[in-house]
Design a protein around this motif. Structure first.
Motif, mmCIF file in Angstrom:
data_model
loop_
_atom_site.group_PDB
_atom_site.id
_atom_site.type_symbol
_atom_site.label_atom_id
_atom_site.label_comp_id
_atom_site.label_asym_id
_atom_site.label_seq_id
_atom_site.Cartn_x
_atom_site.Cartn_y
_atom_site.Cartn_z
ATOM 1 N N GLU A 185 17.675 53.274 41.724
ATOM 2 C CA GLU A 185 17.803 51.835 41.464
ATOM 3 C C GLU A 185 19.208 51.411 41.879
ATOM 4 O O GLU A 185 20.079 51.182 41.032
ATOM 5 C CB GLU A 185 17.564 51.534 39.982
ATOM 6 C CG GLU A 185 16.310 52.202 39.398
ATOM 7 C CD GLU A 185 16.534 53.644 38.951
ATOM 8 O OE1 GLU A 185 17.666 54.138 39.091
ATOM 9 O OE2 GLU A 185 15.577 54.259 38.481
ATOM 10 N N VAL A 186 19.454 51.277 43.184
ATOM 11 C CA VAL A 186 20.819 51.138 43.656
ATOM 12 C C VAL A 186 20.967 49.998 44.666
ATOM 13 O O VAL A 186 20.084 49.742 45.476
ATOM 14 C CB VAL A 186 21.322 52.469 44.282
ATOM 15 C CG1 VAL A 186 20.500 52.828 45.505
ATOM 16 C CG2 VAL A 186 22.797 52.396 44.604
ATOM 17 N N THR A 187 22.113 49.330 44.580
ATOM 18 C CA THR A 187 22.510 48.318 45.562
ATOM 19 C C THR A 187 23.952 48.608 45.952
ATOM 20 O O THR A 187 24.820 48.756 45.074
ATOM 21 C CB THR A 187 22.426 46.891 44.977
ATOM 22 O OG1 THR A 187 21.085 46.623 44.575
ATOM 23 C CG2 THR A 187 22.880 45.853 46.002
ATOM 24 N N TYR A 188 24.212 48.704 47.229
ATOM 25 C CA TYR A 188 25.571 48.942 47.713
ATOM 26 C C TYR A 188 26.227 47.599 48.043
ATOM 27 O O TYR A 188 25.684 46.825 48.831
ATOM 28 C CB TYR A 188 25.555 49.848 48.943
ATOM 29 C CG TYR A 188 25.087 51.257 48.638
ATOM 30 C CD1 TYR A 188 25.977 52.213 48.169
ATOM 31 C CD2 TYR A 188 23.743 51.607 48.790
ATOM 32 C CE1 TYR A 188 25.550 53.499 47.868
ATOM 33 C CE2 TYR A 188 23.307 52.887 48.489
ATOM 34 C CZ TYR A 188 24.218 53.829 48.025
ATOM 35 O OH TYR A 188 23.785 55.107 47.711
ATOM 36 N N ILE A 193 20.443 58.356 43.185
ATOM 37 C CA ILE A 193 20.301 57.086 42.469
ATOM 38 C C ILE A 193 19.193 56.283 43.146
ATOM 39 O O ILE A 193 19.283 55.939 44.321
ATOM 40 C CB ILE A 193 21.609 56.267 42.484
ATOM 41 C CG1 ILE A 193 22.808 57.131 42.076
ATOM 42 C CG2 ILE A 193 21.482 55.065 41.560
ATOM 43 C CD1 ILE A 193 24.143 56.414 42.167
ATOM 44 N N CYS A 244 29.366 57.181 49.990
ATOM 45 C CA CYS A 244 28.514 56.963 48.818
ATOM 46 C C CYS A 244 27.039 57.051 49.192
ATOM 47 O O CYS A 244 26.244 57.682 48.478
ATOM 48 C CB CYS A 244 28.819 55.603 48.192
ATOM 49 S SG CYS A 244 30.470 55.455 47.483
ATOM 50 N N LYS A 245 26.659 56.443 50.293
ATOM 51 C CA LYS A 245 25.256 56.483 50.717
ATOM 52 C C LYS A 245 24.807 57.909 51.013
ATOM 53 O O LYS A 245 23.654 58.284 50.748
ATOM 54 C CB LYS A 245 25.063 55.609 51.951
ATOM 55 C CG LYS A 245 25.142 54.112 51.659
ATOM 56 C CD LYS A 245 24.893 53.294 52.917
ATOM 57 C CE LYS A 245 24.863 51.811 52.605
ATOM 58 N NZ LYS A 245 24.609 50.981 53.803
ATOM 59 N N GLN A 288 20.101 48.852 36.788
ATOM 60 C CA GLN A 288 20.291 48.658 38.225
ATOM 61 C C GLN A 288 21.750 48.971 38.530
ATOM 62 O O GLN A 288 22.646 48.373 37.939
ATOM 63 C CB GLN A 288 19.959 47.226 38.638
ATOM 64 C CG GLN A 288 20.150 46.939 40.110
ATOM 65 C CD GLN A 288 19.118 47.630 41.001
ATOM 66 O OE1 GLN A 288 17.997 47.872 40.575
ATOM 67 N NE2 GLN A 288 19.500 47.949 42.226
ATOM 68 N N PHE A 289 21.971 49.909 39.422
ATOM 69 C CA PHE A 289 23.324 50.360 39.716
ATOM 70 C C PHE A 289 23.872 49.661 40.969
ATOM 71 O O PHE A 289 23.212 49.620 42.012
ATOM 72 C CB PHE A 289 23.354 51.879 39.896
ATOM 73 C CG PHE A 289 22.969 52.628 38.651
ATOM 74 C CD1 PHE A 289 23.910 52.906 37.670
ATOM 75 C CD2 PHE A 289 21.653 53.039 38.446
ATOM 76 C CE1 PHE A 289 23.555 53.590 36.516
ATOM 77 C CE2 PHE A 289 21.294 53.714 37.290
ATOM 78 C CZ PHE A 289 22.243 53.985 36.322
ATOM 79 N N ILE A 337 27.005 49.750 43.555
ATOM 80 C CA ILE A 337 28.067 50.645 44.012
ATOM 81 C C ILE A 337 29.168 49.866 44.710
ATOM 82 O O ILE A 337 28.926 49.134 45.679
ATOM 83 C CB ILE A 337 27.519 51.714 44.982
ATOM 84 C CG1 ILE A 337 26.258 52.376 44.411
ATOM 85 C CG2 ILE A 337 28.608 52.747 45.287
ATOM 86 C CD1 ILE A 337 26.467 53.130 43.123
ATOM 87 N N ILE A 380 25.724 58.437 35.272
ATOM 88 C CA ILE A 380 24.495 57.690 35.548
ATOM 89 C C ILE A 380 23.357 58.153 34.647
ATOM 90 O O ILE A 380 22.579 57.340 34.129
ATOM 91 C CB ILE A 380 24.136 57.806 37.044
ATOM 92 C CG1 ILE A 380 25.102 56.922 37.849
ATOM 93 C CG2 ILE A 380 22.689 57.415 37.302
ATOM 94 C CD1 ILE A 380 25.131 57.189 39.324
#
Length: 283
Positions: A209-212, A207, A200-201, A189-190, A192, A178
């Protein structure tokens, strides 16, 4: 005729399809798939190539027997009582050009090397498109990905926890990957992807800038979303490999684990040379 044995999860099936089509293209021949392994193989989600836009024929029982002979694990390994057309993969990830020289061949292996099918990449990009619309939630994720400098981050845990010979990638691997991406990509923008999002959370709080991706209806939708990102950070997984390989963004950056398998005495290499390799496995 070329017949390829199809077995394993989605990623493995894609390799087994790709080599068969490549050989058939070179030899101007027909290829068929042997899917009989799924009569007893109950892991993963079974045969999944029928979810793609490809056209393929399934081999008949007599065709399989003619090219493969009796299916016996010991005989297969020792090549006893097998027709000359039966070809067991010699070494994983090692390119073997002999497969292109057989008039008739039954392929038994994983064939995880892009050299087997790189020449038909354009055709495979079409073949591996889904034949159904994405679910509304996956479509929303796709729009989010396409509106950003999206970077997929794939984390494979779950079943891998029971396979120490494969190994789990460390958090440090992802931290380093990363940081590398942040130095190369503007406004990253990452996204996951994982079979263990709660883990992971808990471990990826670094991180920002993250979207799961949590609401995909299948691994097929995950694959479609992963390949739609500009860049990819892959896990040591054939599924993850295809998510990056099918990415058609011209300036893509792909980061992969240098140590793909925890136990790899022959130093087999899964990543294409254009990918950036970073080491570290979880202890």
């Amino acid at each position: 005729m070329i017949i390829s044995k199809i077995t394993g999860g989605l990623g493995n099936q894609m390799f087994q399809y790709a080599i068969a089509k490549s050989i058939a293209t070179v030899r101007n021949d027909i290829f068929k798939l042997d899917t009989t392994a799924y009569e007893t193989y109950k892991l993963h989600n079974g045969y999944r190539l029928n979810a793609f836009s490809l056209e393929v024929s399934l081999a008949k029982e007599d065709e399989i027997f003619r090219l493969r002979g009796f299916d016996n694990r010991i005989f297969n390994k020792l090549n006893f009582f097998k027709p000359k057309s039966y070809y067991l993969e010699k070494e994983r990830t090692i390119y073997d050009d002999k497969v292109f020289s057989y008039k008739d061949i039954y392929l038994d292996g994983y064939w995880q090397n892009e050299a087997y099918f790189l020449d038909i990449r354009k055709s495979l990009l079409e073949d591996f498109k889904l034949n159904k619309m994405l679910s509304p939630k996956a479509e929303a994720s796709l729009l989010n990905i396409k509106s950003s400098s999206g970077i997929s981050v794939h984390v494979r845990r779950g079943d891998y926890l029971k396979h120490p010979e494969i190994g789990i990638l460390s958090v440090d691997y992802y931290k380093r990957a990363i940081e590398y991406m942040k130095g190369k990509v503007e406004n990253p923008q990452f996204f996951i992807f994982s079979n263990d999002i709660p883990w992971c959370k808990e471990n990826f709080s670094f991180i920002k800038e993250v979207t799961y991706i949590e609401e995909s209806e299948s691994e097929l939708e995950d694959l479609e979303l992963m390949k739609s990102c500009h860049h990819n950070i892959v896990a040591n997984s054939s599924f993850s490999w295809w998510g990056a390989w099918l990415n058609d963004y011209k300036e893509k950056i792909v980061i992969a684990p240098k140590q793909w398998m925890a136990i790899n005495p022959k130093n087999y290499k899964w990543s294409p040379n254009s990918w950036i390799e970073i080491s570290t496995m979880e202890a």
